[in-house]
Enzyme design. Sequence first.
Site, PDB file in Angstrom:
ATOM      1  N   LYS A   1       2.036  -4.939   3.382  1.00  0.00           N
ATOM      2  CA  LYS A   1       3.167  -4.038   3.653  1.00  0.00           C
ATOM      3  C   LYS A   1       2.716  -2.603   3.423  1.00  0.00           C
ATOM      4  CE  LYS A   1       6.466  -2.173   1.350  1.00  0.00           C
ATOM      5  NZ  LYS A   1       6.538  -0.890   2.085  1.00  0.00           N
ATOM      6  N   PRO A   2       2.536  -1.834   4.522  1.00  0.00           N
ATOM      7  CA  PRO A   2       2.215  -0.416   4.326  1.00  0.00           C
ATOM      8  C   PRO A   2       3.468   0.325   3.878  1.00  0.00           C
ATOM      9  CG  PRO A   2       2.383  -0.929   6.682  1.00  0.00           C
ATOM     10  CD  PRO A   2       2.660  -2.203   5.939  1.00  0.00           C
TER      11      PRO A   2
ATOM     12  N   ALA B   1       5.505   3.378 -11.888  1.00  0.00           N
ATOM     13  CA  ALA B   1       6.886   2.892 -12.022  1.00  0.00           C
ATOM     14  C   ALA B   1       7.129   1.687 -11.118  1.00  0.00           C
ATOM     15  CB  ALA B   1       7.868   4.020 -11.696  1.00  0.00           C
TER      16      ALA B   1
ATOM     17  N   ALA C   1       0.830  -1.213   0.000  1.00  0.00           N
ATOM     18  CA  ALA C   1       0.000   0.000   0.000  1.00  0.00           C
ATOM     19  C   ALA C   1       0.864   1.262   0.000  1.00  0.00           C
ATOM     20  CB  ALA C   1      -0.907  -0.015   1.226  1.00  0.00           C
ATOM     21  N   PRO C   2       0.315   2.362  -0.515  1.00  0.00           N
ATOM     22  CA  PRO C   2       1.026   3.645  -0.535  1.00  0.00           C
ATOM     23  C   PRO C   2       0.735   4.461   0.735  1.00  0.00           C
ATOM     24  CG  PRO C   2      -0.997   3.872  -1.767  1.00  0.00           C
ATOM     25  CD  PRO C   2      -1.000   2.471  -1.190  1.00  0.00           C
TER      26      PRO C   2
ATOM     27  N   CYS D   1      -4.933   9.762  -5.915  1.00  0.00           N
ATOM     28  CA  CYS D   1      -4.742   9.243  -7.270  1.00  0.00           C
ATOM     29  C   CYS D   1      -5.862   9.654  -8.213  1.00  0.00           C
ATOM     30  CB  CYS D   1      -4.585   7.729  -7.220  1.00  0.00           C
ATOM     31  SG  CYS D   1      -5.912   6.933  -6.325  1.00  0.00           S
TER      32      CYS D   1
ATOM     33  N   GLU E   1      -3.177  -1.153  -8.785  1.00  0.00           N
ATOM     34  CA  GLU E   1      -3.875   0.145  -8.740  1.00  0.00           C
ATOM     35  C   GLU E   1      -2.790   1.202  -8.768  1.00  0.00           C
ATOM     36  OE1 GLU E   1      -6.976   0.714  -8.883  1.00  0.00           O
ATOM     37  OE2 GLU E   1      -7.916  -1.177  -8.308  1.00  0.00           O
TER      38      GLU E   1
ATOM     39  N   SER F   1       2.687   3.789  -7.297  1.00  0.00           N
ATOM     40  CA  SER F   1       3.005   4.477  -8.547  1.00  0.00           C
ATOM     41  C   SER F   1       3.127   3.487  -9.706  1.00  0.00           C
ATOM     42  CB  SER F   1       4.316   5.242  -8.376  1.00  0.00           C
ATOM     43  OG  SER F   1       5.347   4.331  -8.075  1.00  0.00           O
TER      44      SER F   1
ATOM     45  N   GLU G   1       2.188  12.889 -12.986  1.00  0.00           N
ATOM     46  CA  GLU G   1       1.500  12.974 -11.705  1.00  0.00           C
ATOM     47  C   GLU G   1       2.325  13.866 -10.767  1.00  0.00           C
ATOM     48  OE1 GLU G   1       1.097   9.111  -9.814  1.00  0.00           O
ATOM     49  OE2 GLU G   1      -0.912   9.619  -9.149  1.00  0.00           O
TER      50      GLU G   1
END
Length: 512
Positions: free
Chosen positions: A192-193, A248, A166-167, A301, A267, A246, A400
């Site tokens: 995994k945050p 990338a 997660a982001p 996002c 996502e 992201s 972005e």
Amino acid sequence: MHHPGTATPERRFPAQERFADGAQYVAGRLTKGTSGRTHSVVDPATGTEVYRYELAGPEDVDAAVAAARAAFPAWSALTPGERSDALHRFAAVLADHAEEFARAESLQCGKPLKLTRQFDVPGTIDNTAFFAGAARHLQGQSAGEYSGDHTSYVRREPIGVVGSIAPWNYPLQMAAWKILPTIAAGNTVVLKPAELTPLTSLLFAEAATAAGIPDGVVNIVTGTGKEAGEHLVGHPDVAMTSFTGSTAVGRRVAEIATATVKRIHLELGGKAPFVVFDDADLEAAANGAVAGALINTGQDCTAATRAYVQRPLYEAFVEQTAALMESVRLGDPFAPGTDLGPLISHAQRDRVAGFVDRARGYARVVTGGAAPLGDLAHGAYYRPTLIADAPQDSEVVQSEIFGPVLVVLPFDGDDEGIGLANDTPYGLAASAWSRDVYRANRATREIKAGCVWVNDHIPIISEMPHGGYGQSGFGKDMSVYSFEEYTQVKHVMFDNTAVARKDWHRTIFGDR
Ligand code: NAD
């Protein structure tokens, strides 16, 4: 450190005491990471360290995956009703601790308390309640005798251990979006945050345990992407990778997951267009653009990032949007009356400032374009910024920025407006603004994005899917569509003839 104009430290979240036992949650308890390295969570509103913890290394990931694997047989064997009951209890525990979640999220992200109290936390509770109900409605194709001689049906089965990443922009909601459909469908999970923002993922996992969800069903490993993230994606006992972040990094994750032929759910980034036709309600569009661009300090996002405004409304839109941006109150996330907090970090603020500074060479910075001074100078703040007249191929239109920056460009015909909206590699979300139902409907058909709003921009709901087109990724979060990600479909076929030599055996045995 205490700065004038900031809330008293007691009112913030006591992260160091609360998670003194560590930032890893494995088999129902907190432990310390074993990578040998530590990481600091910094309050972006003040620049001060609020939590220092030991990062997860590969061994911690292995332990979490082993716990998830051990928990899978019993969890997946529960009835949908039993899993649903557990998720209803989970929603109740979250509701009891709503204020603690709001403070922890505001502290680590710099989100104003009104945002975490009114959006992140209630959204998460609602998601949990939704998946509690949806757990009982896993659907497949209806059964039937398609061949004439057999009964066919479809089973939707869990996949096993899901490794999720997660982001940092919505840590609690991203943990919820990753964990809830996964476990509702009978899988177990290791999340995994982002290393910047572990606090609410840990609270979320603890709440799952408090609700009676068995140990090992929900595990958290807090480490870096390179170390813990890549190890989780490559792990042979992980059946699926679900990633939000992201584009990338999504590409890198896909590459690693391919080696073990894992199912992947991606996502990724977005660069949402906001298309205003000349019959739109200008006031509604200007308000919608400012709220849609600035939510979560633009680190969203789906945020409105490119406003295309039909020529007759263009100058008035620029003027009204700039005036509204100037009325937004920057301030301490914990102080009443704050509309907008800092960005996630000073590094992210500097990255955003870099985009704006370079744009001065080819576009008009109408308002903003600087960090505030005075009381807020220590935080990662940046003023709401409007950039006009940037060329379509410039980086502020194509990349972005992930900050409180809206770019506005004019267009003439409807074809041109829709064409410009579709002219980036992304396709996560978009909005169309018009009072003409035919025009708006055409925009919803022709704009290539996973979500198109009409006369609004941003709202999300648990019942409806969220996910991208193009380089914004694939797979859906929320809604019953997410079960398609976290289940595998099995065809079961029963012979109904009970004869030894079946009709189709003629292809092998002799002539007809
Ligand atoms: P990021 O891609 O830098 O990091 C996301 C996560 O991936 C973090 O947990 C990070 O530690 C991990 N990671 C980094 N390198 C890795 C690697 N090599 N292997 C495995 N994991 C790795 O993204 P971010 O800066 O945290 O978040 C912002 C991005 O997330 C933006 O692009 C935004 O658009 C996107 N986002 C998308 C959605 C969506 O639903 N599509 C939602 C929120 C955010």
